[in-house]
Design a protein around this motif. Sequence first.
Motif, PDB file in Angstrom:
ATOM      1  N   ARG A 256       0.820  -1.213   0.000  1.00  0.00           N
ATOM      2  CA  ARG A 256       0.000   0.000   0.000  1.00  0.00           C
ATOM      3  C   ARG A 256       0.857   1.267   0.000  1.00  0.00           C
ATOM      4  O   ARG A 256       0.335   2.348  -0.213  1.00  0.00           O
ATOM      5  CB  ARG A 256      -0.926   0.006   1.223  1.00  0.00           C
TER       6      ARG A 256
ATOM      7  N   LYS B   6      -4.708  -2.424  -9.202  1.00  0.00           N
ATOM      8  CA  LYS B   6      -4.964  -2.550  -7.771  1.00  0.00           C
ATOM      9  C   LYS B   6      -6.038  -3.600  -7.563  1.00  0.00           C
ATOM     10  O   LYS B   6      -6.763  -4.014  -8.479  1.00  0.00           O
ATOM     11  CB  LYS B   6      -5.384  -1.205  -7.172  1.00  0.00           C
TER      12      LYS B   6
ATOM     13  N   SER C  92      -8.813  -5.038  -4.134  1.00  0.00           N
ATOM     14  CA  SER C  92      -9.241  -4.826  -2.761  1.00  0.00           C
ATOM     15  C   SER C  92      -8.642  -5.904  -1.873  1.00  0.00           C
ATOM     16  O   SER C  92      -8.059  -6.885  -2.345  1.00  0.00           O
ATOM     17  CB  SER C  92     -10.771  -4.858  -2.674  1.00  0.00           C
TER      18      SER C  92
ATOM     19  N   ASN D 271      -9.807  -8.287  -0.262  1.00  0.00           N
ATOM     20  CA  ASN D 271     -10.302  -9.663  -0.445  1.00  0.00           C
ATOM     21  C   ASN D 271     -10.087 -10.166  -1.876  1.00  0.00           C
ATOM     22  O   ASN D 271     -10.791 -11.056  -2.347  1.00  0.00           O
ATOM     23  CB  ASN D 271     -11.787  -9.745  -0.083  1.00  0.00           C
TER      24      ASN D 271
ATOM     25  N   ASP E  85     -12.406  -6.525  -7.095  1.00  0.00           N
ATOM     26  CA  ASP E  85     -12.397  -5.144  -7.587  1.00  0.00           C
ATOM     27  C   ASP E  85     -11.080  -4.769  -8.253  1.00  0.00           C
ATOM     28  O   ASP E  85     -10.427  -3.779  -7.927  1.00  0.00           O
ATOM     29  CB  ASP E  85     -12.682  -4.158  -6.442  1.00  0.00           C
TER      30      ASP E  85
ATOM     31  N   GLN F 275      -5.301   5.773  -0.839  1.00  0.00           N
ATOM     32  CA  GLN F 275      -6.215   5.006   0.016  1.00  0.00           C
ATOM     33  C   GLN F 275      -7.536   5.723   0.253  1.00  0.00           C
ATOM     34  O   GLN F 275      -8.546   5.090   0.565  1.00  0.00           O
ATOM     35  CB  GLN F 275      -5.542   4.706   1.358  1.00  0.00           C
TER      36      GLN F 275
ATOM     37  N   TYR G 209      -9.209   4.610  -2.990  1.00  0.00           N
ATOM     38  CA  TYR G 209      -9.349   3.155  -3.046  1.00  0.00           C
ATOM     39  C   TYR G 209      -9.110   2.580  -1.646  1.00  0.00           C
ATOM     40  O   TYR G 209      -8.040   2.049  -1.350  1.00  0.00           O
ATOM     41  CB  TYR G 209      -8.346   2.551  -4.035  1.00  0.00           C
TER      42      TYR G 209
ATOM     43  N   ASP H  59      -8.732   0.388   1.622  1.00  0.00           N
ATOM     44  CA  ASP H  59      -8.426  -1.013   1.902  1.00  0.00           C
ATOM     45  C   ASP H  59      -8.075  -1.779   0.624  1.00  0.00           C
ATOM     46  O   ASP H  59      -8.505  -2.908   0.425  1.00  0.00           O
ATOM     47  CB  ASP H  59      -9.607  -1.687   2.615  1.00  0.00           C
ATOM     48  N   SER H  60      -7.283  -1.141  -0.242  1.00  0.00           N
ATOM     49  CA  SER H  60      -6.839  -1.785  -1.477  1.00  0.00           C
ATOM     50  C   SER H  60      -5.313  -1.774  -1.520  1.00  0.00           C
ATOM     51  O   SER H  60      -4.658  -1.089  -0.735  1.00  0.00           O
ATOM     52  CB  SER H  60      -7.403  -1.068  -2.704  1.00  0.00           C
TER      53      SER H  60
END
Length: 828
Positions: free
Chosen positions: A263, A295, A297, A299, A302, A337, A340, A342-343
């Motif tokens: 990140r 990028k 996410s 999980n 995305d 951040q 985006y 939590d990516s």
Amino acid sequence: MPIPSKEQMTGSNVSESQFKSGMDNIVDYLKDAEQESLILDEESQLKLFKPTVGRHAKTLDSGKVWRWDGARWNDAGLSDLDLAKDIINNPVLVFTTSISVDSDGVVTIPSFYAMKVGAMKLYDSEFIFAPEGYGYAYTLYYNFDTHEITFSQASVRPKSGSETLIGVAYHGRFASEYAVKYKNETNVIPKLSNEVLNARLVPELPLDFLYAFNSPDSPDSAPVVAINDTTLQSLGIRHAQKLDPLGKRGGFAQVSLFDRKIRNSMHYILAILVCDPTGVFDFGTGGGARAYFGKASANNSDYANFKTLDAREFDFNQLSSTVRLYFSEQRNVVLDQAKYPDSYINNSLIGARVGADAPNVMYISGYWISYTADIKGYKSQISLSDTYYPSFERVSDATILSYLYLRSVKNTADVSKINSELRGLEEKKQDKFTSTLQSLYADLHNPLMSVNIKLVGDSITWGTGASNVSASSPRTGRLTDPRNTTDPKSPTWANLLRQYLVTTFTDGQLIEDAPGSAYGESENIIILSKDANLFKFANPNKTVKFTTEYIRTLIKGAAVDSKEYLDIVPPTYPSNYPSEFSFEMNGSGFKIVLAKFATGTPETYFANVYIDGVLHKKIELTADTTAFNYEEVITLPNNGKHLITIKNESSIMSAMRIQNIVVKKSVKVSNDGIIGSTTKSWLERVKLSESIKHNDDYVFVQLGTNNRGYGSANDYSLNSFSTELRKIVDDIDTLSNGNAKVILMCANAVTLNDYPTSENNQHSSMKTINSAIKQIADEKKLSFISNYEATQQLKLDKVDFLKDGLHPNDYGYRVMFENIKRNIVDQK
């Protein structure tokens, strides 16, 4: 049975019965040969042979083994690849049985790729293994108790007390966790490796080895074709993607990060080789080099591109009339951040496209992506020189475990100590890819760099044994001794090397400036449109990035009659032009060719030249007559490398109009070989300070032949030789003020008293001298050239390469020269 001779078949006295008997022998021989296993170059040759049932053949083009069934050849399933598949039934087995250990105890794991294709592949004599199932991330662990490499598809796995993480395979790329850690712990970035898999486009690998989302329907899946371009082939590239304005117009390579979950800011170097057979390099509308940063996410969903580089953000170097290297240096690639949340950064792509209106087909290959995490305190821009370019295969920091593999590490619980030793070995491995020879190669090819080479050695450096040498007496064992001629008619390795360098990198005329020393020179006109990459441009008041490609858009006029020009403006000038430019050079000075204008005064219209940050000269830009081709000569305070900065510091809004820079480049080789000298005499009698000067750029040291014996065991011990050679290397660094780069060499193999005996009073052999020199070169991170290894086979084959059993003859010196030249040229 023997095959009859030609005389036995067609001689004037051969009878009919003798002829028939000879034919029978030939037929029987051919029948026997027909039953042997065949080794053929191509599968197409199989149809020429029809042996008896059960015979085998191997075709080298496919590597397959074939079996004849009486009617046709069938694949027997016995190729190297087939046998490797049979061997590997367990992923762990690949690594535990394939580990190799060298004499230093360094353990190497062969490269492997974890791809979504569920099959094992063999490529470049290395195991390339793909586990069953679909997945992108795989982890490797080293077990201290069993000395085994364990393999897991789990992206997160707790480590037991006896295991430590070695590395991770991300979408087919083996990446070192250690490398990431130590890059983050220091303010120095080690050289970065290429992370692109199959960067040279080996056609046997599917395109999704290059880019995961390639498909036959994608317009960016240009076909891989063979390409016959000498510049590309010199870089090991024989295949490229064909960009066709009327067909598939793009090609890309991808590097995935995935479980790194990055990140923070990243540093990237991206590059690609483009071949245009016409030399025009017109990509058409919307075409050119491209890069994307993606990028995902937290999980792993995305997916999207968050940053794009278009053609304007790529610089290029013209490697030949048909090949360009396009590259971009990205210091601060960071994921917002807030935009985006939590990516994390999960991949990057490099490639190129041509527009539908491009005038011709173009070819791309040599994909390159290097990266590292942002490092606190590291402020400088990363460049391509900070990578292993052009070593396209990954220089993996993770493929070594260290000599700990040979130790009993069961009782070693200090994992931090192990990690520290591993990092030291990784750094040692990286150093092998940077060398004084690489630096010499670069300086010889740089028109701004003069090169002064000093040769330190004994009679084999002086030239004893060659023809047409000068008189060598009277001798005192000092630098005042007579020097050998510099004329290449005396074909010593030193004279041949000097002749080669002078004729290759200057105008070819040999000028002797002192006994044993001669140089060549040439006047190099630096044309900005062609050589803009040699300069750094800046304007402290502008945010625009002055890439080479952007600078070329600012160049006006035509190169004819040197009327091409670039304006260097005052810092407050309203347009996006540079206000200063800088370059490194080595030499006595240079000349600026420029236009001047009938405007302003010397106090308001001028530029300043700074040498190593210190104001050196003021250039008045005003003149009585406005015209091109004014000349300003800049003399440097002393020979050596300097940083030159030229700034337009006028108080009026008028430009400094630069046409070109003229530099006189010289290449000099000075032979300070002293007959009969040893490392000891160079320290005690010769006085190294009389040889090494502050402007010596490279020093070739070849000593040791006379250190083998003929005196007391204490004076001629191998330990004394090594200690003295280390001091010579250190003294050269001190005497040259850190300027000179040392290249250690070992002299030729010998036949006279090579091995110690009770009769010859020898204390060591050339083999042990060679090993000792190499050890010191490795220890001090210096380049090493072994003329011993280059001539040892001549000795074994009893080739006449020595004049007297010790000194080379003309042929022996030629072999030494070719070996030295090859070591320099191979650095490309």
